[in-house]
Design an enzyme around this catalytic site. Structure first.
Site, PDB file in Angstrom:
ATOM      1  N   LYS A  22       6.093  -5.122  -1.302  1.00 22.69           N
ATOM      2  CA  LYS A  22       5.836  -3.698  -1.567  1.00 22.69           C
ATOM      3  C   LYS A  22       6.936  -3.111  -2.447  1.00 22.69           C
ATOM      4  CE  LYS A  22       7.278  -0.486   1.684  1.00 22.69           C
ATOM      5  NZ  LYS A  22       8.137   0.587   1.162  1.00 22.69           N
ATOM      6  N   ASN A  23       8.191  -3.406  -2.121  1.00 21.41           N
ATOM      7  CA  ASN A  23       9.301  -2.744  -2.805  1.00 21.41           C
ATOM      8  C   ASN A  23       9.568  -3.304  -4.204  1.00 21.41           C
ATOM      9  OD1 ASN A  23       9.527  -1.023  -0.701  1.00 21.41           O
ATOM     10  ND2 ASN A  23      11.385  -1.913   0.178  1.00 21.41           N
ATOM     11  N   CYS A 126      10.349   7.094   4.347  1.00 21.69           N
ATOM     12  CA  CYS A 126      10.646   6.936   5.772  1.00 21.69           C
ATOM     13  C   CYS A 126      11.734   7.914   6.191  1.00 21.69           C
ATOM     14  CB  CYS A 126      11.115   5.510   6.035  1.00 21.69           C
ATOM     15  SG  CYS A 126       9.766   4.342   6.048  1.00 21.69           S
ATOM     16  N   ARG A 131      18.670  10.858   2.598  1.00 19.18           N
ATOM     17  CA  ARG A 131      18.139  10.221   1.396  1.00 19.18           C
ATOM     18  C   ARG A 131      18.169  11.135   0.150  1.00 19.18           C
ATOM     19  NH1 ARG A 131      13.160   6.353   2.712  1.00 19.18           N
ATOM     20  NH2 ARG A 131      14.249   5.095   1.168  1.00 19.18           N
ATOM     21  N   ASP A 316      16.300  -3.032   6.086  1.00 18.78           N
ATOM     22  CA  ASP A 316      14.866  -3.025   6.386  1.00 18.78           C
ATOM     23  C   ASP A 316      14.484  -4.079   7.431  1.00 18.78           C
ATOM     24  OD1 ASP A 316      14.654  -1.019   4.542  1.00 18.78           O
ATOM     25  OD2 ASP A 316      13.641  -2.190   2.999  1.00 18.78           O
ATOM     26  N   ARG A 408       1.598   1.304   5.613  1.00 18.59           N
ATOM     27  CA  ARG A 408       2.331   1.514   4.369  1.00 18.59           C
ATOM     28  C   ARG A 408       2.937   0.210   3.866  1.00 18.59           C
ATOM     29  NH1 ARG A 408       7.174   4.949   4.515  1.00 18.59           N
ATOM     30  NH2 ARG A 408       7.249   4.033   2.455  1.00 18.59           N
TER      31      ARG A 408
END
Ligand SMILES: CC(=O)N[C@H]1[C@@H](OP(=O)(O)OP(=O)(O)OC[C@H]2O[C@@H](n3ccc(=O)[nH]c3=O)[C@H](O)[C@@H]2O)O[C@H](CO)[C@@H](O)[C@@H]1O
Ligand SMILES: C=C(OP(=O)(O)O)C(=O)O
Length: 429
Positions: A22-23, A126, A131, A316, A408
């Protein structure tokens, strides 16, 4: 809202195909904004975040198509998405679309580099800390952009284009590195990015940009040098395997016991985490196309870990490792150094009987003899999957609410685990 129900106790045995990351897929899709030609991405995972980003790209006027399955491909091969940003009709990314996902903010870099303007809502993602985006904006300002904040939006302009810059990140930022890298490819002159993130997803983006015609050296090290070019073209690129999904299933096997081969992945993407797993008493072997993880009979040893930028232990995977440590012999100290509020899973793991004490940036996890199923709920993606891992060994039934967090970032999670023997199902509605 969907829920996931797990009956704990079954070991895991079999094969789990690992999806594209995903990232990596998200910044790669965003990179399509840098060219008017088509970027074809293979091995793209089927995830809610991918669909959300496609909606944002469509809003800009990017044409996209999802290719049908080719001969020999299976449901696990990932999808192929073609993106063509030929005629951009809007350079605004609205709050409703950006607020669900952190990475969508990164569209600011290619829009600015190619069109000289962007209006992008402050990001979401998230809930794991404050952030901020100050370092991303610092980098864009160094390229010569004017930055203003207006009604929750970042308005960036550079009517005469961007120029090369010396960017020294005071701390390692993955998003900052992606943004600087994309902006630098079309900036006039040379850019040097120091203290760059070395995450494999940055290298994957750089590899794709190079195929598109960018001149980049040093991706994967902490100093990246980019020579700007006048234009980029289209290419085809396969998204690299998801190291976080790989580590998550490796930890699930360590927790539940059994013998599982994780296919279509590479150990070097998460070597630190695999070494830690080895120290817990789990056997980790390299296979031709992946990793074999095995734990039969022996107990789980406690190990201390500290999260760090790549190549360190990934933040993560912190929640998943904490779930594993709830059943270890002894007490483990888990230190989170990347995000200040990434312990939201602690209170939910406690509902299952885990003994965890928080002290500043550290969680002290005292292993217990058994966990007991309960209804639980998580506030972010990796926290949610840590509850799945705990549920795999909890006595009785664990029901995980707010499954949309899992959707997600984990493709076909229930199917992948169920095929290996887990008693897991999705309850719809
Ligand atoms: C979509 C995606 O790829 N998300 C990943 C990305 O998030 P993301 O790119 O948001 O994370 P960063 O690497 O930027 O964040 C690292 C640290 O820098 C801080 N920071 C960041 C930017 C900034 O302008 N100012 C600032 O202070 C953050 O608050 C955090 O403390 O990397 C994180 C760290 O590996 C991962 O957990 C996320 O899964
Ligand atoms: C934190 C994550 O995602 P995001 O940056 O999109 O919030 C994640 O992938 O674990």
């Amino acid at each position: 809202m969907d829920r996931i129900r797990i009956r704990g106790g079954a070991p895991l045995n079999g094969l789990i195909p690992i999806s594209g990351a995903k990232n990596a897929a998200l910044p790669l899709m965003i990179a399509s904004l840098l060219t008017d030609e088509t970027l074809e991405l293979g091995n793209v995972p089927r995830l809610a975040d991918i669909s959300s980003l496609l909606r944002i790209m469509s809003n800009f006027g990017v044409d996209h198509s999802i290719a049908g399955r080719r001969p020999g491909q299976t449901a696990e091969t990932g999808q192929t998405i073609r993106l063509t940003a030929r005629s951009i009709i809007d350079t605004c990314a609205p709050y409703e679309l950006v607020s669900t996902m952190r990475a969508s903010f990164w569209v600011i870099a290619p829009l600015l580099a190619r069109f000289g303007e962007a209006r992008v809502s402050m990001p979401g993602g998230c809930a794991i800390g404050t952030r901020p985006v100050d370092l991303l904006l610092m980098a864009l300002a160094k390229f010569g952009a004017t930055i203003e904040i207006d009604g929750g939006y970042v308005v960036a302009t550079a009517p005469n284009g961007l120029h090369g810059a010396e960017i020294d990140f005071p701390k390692v930022t993955v998003g900052g590195t992606h943004v600087a890298l994309m902006a630098a490819t079309l900036a006039r002159g040379t850019t040097v990015i120091r203290n760059a993130a070395r995450e494999p997803e940055v290298t994957d983006l750089a590899d794709c940009l190079i195929k598109m015609g960018a001149k980049i050296q040093g991706a994967g090290t902490s100093e990246i040098v980019v020579e700007g070019v006048a234009r980029l073209g289209g290419t085809s690129h396969d998204v690299l395997p998801d190291r976080i999904e790989t580590g998550t299933y490796a930890m699930a096997v360590a927790m539940a016991g059994g013998d599982v081969t994780l296919e279509h992945t590479r150990p070097e993407l998460l070597q630190f985490a695999l070494d830690v797993l080895g120290q817990t008493g789990t056997e980790v072997l390299t296979t031709p196309g992946g990793i074999r993880v095995r734990r039969n009979g022996n107990g789980i040893q406690s190990v201390d870990v500290t999260t760090d930028p790549f190549p360190g232990f990934p933040t993560d995977l912190q929640a998943q490792f904490m779930a594993l440590m709830t059943r270890a012999n002894g007490t483990s100290r888990i230190r989170e150094t990347i995000f200040e509020n990434r312990f939201m899973h602690v209170q939910e793991l406690a509902r299952l009987g885990a003994k965890i004490r928080l002290d500043g940036d550290s969680a002290y996890v005292e292993g217990v003899a058994g966990l007991k199923g309960a209804p639980v709920m998580a506030t972010d993606l990796r926290a949610s999957v840590s509850l799945v891992i705990a549920g795999l060994v909890a006595d009785g039934e664990t029901t995980i609410n707010r499954v949309y967090h899992l959707d997600r970032g984990f493709e076909a999670l229930e199917a992948k685990l169920a095929r290996c023997g887990a008693e897991i199902e999705r309850l719809r509605g």
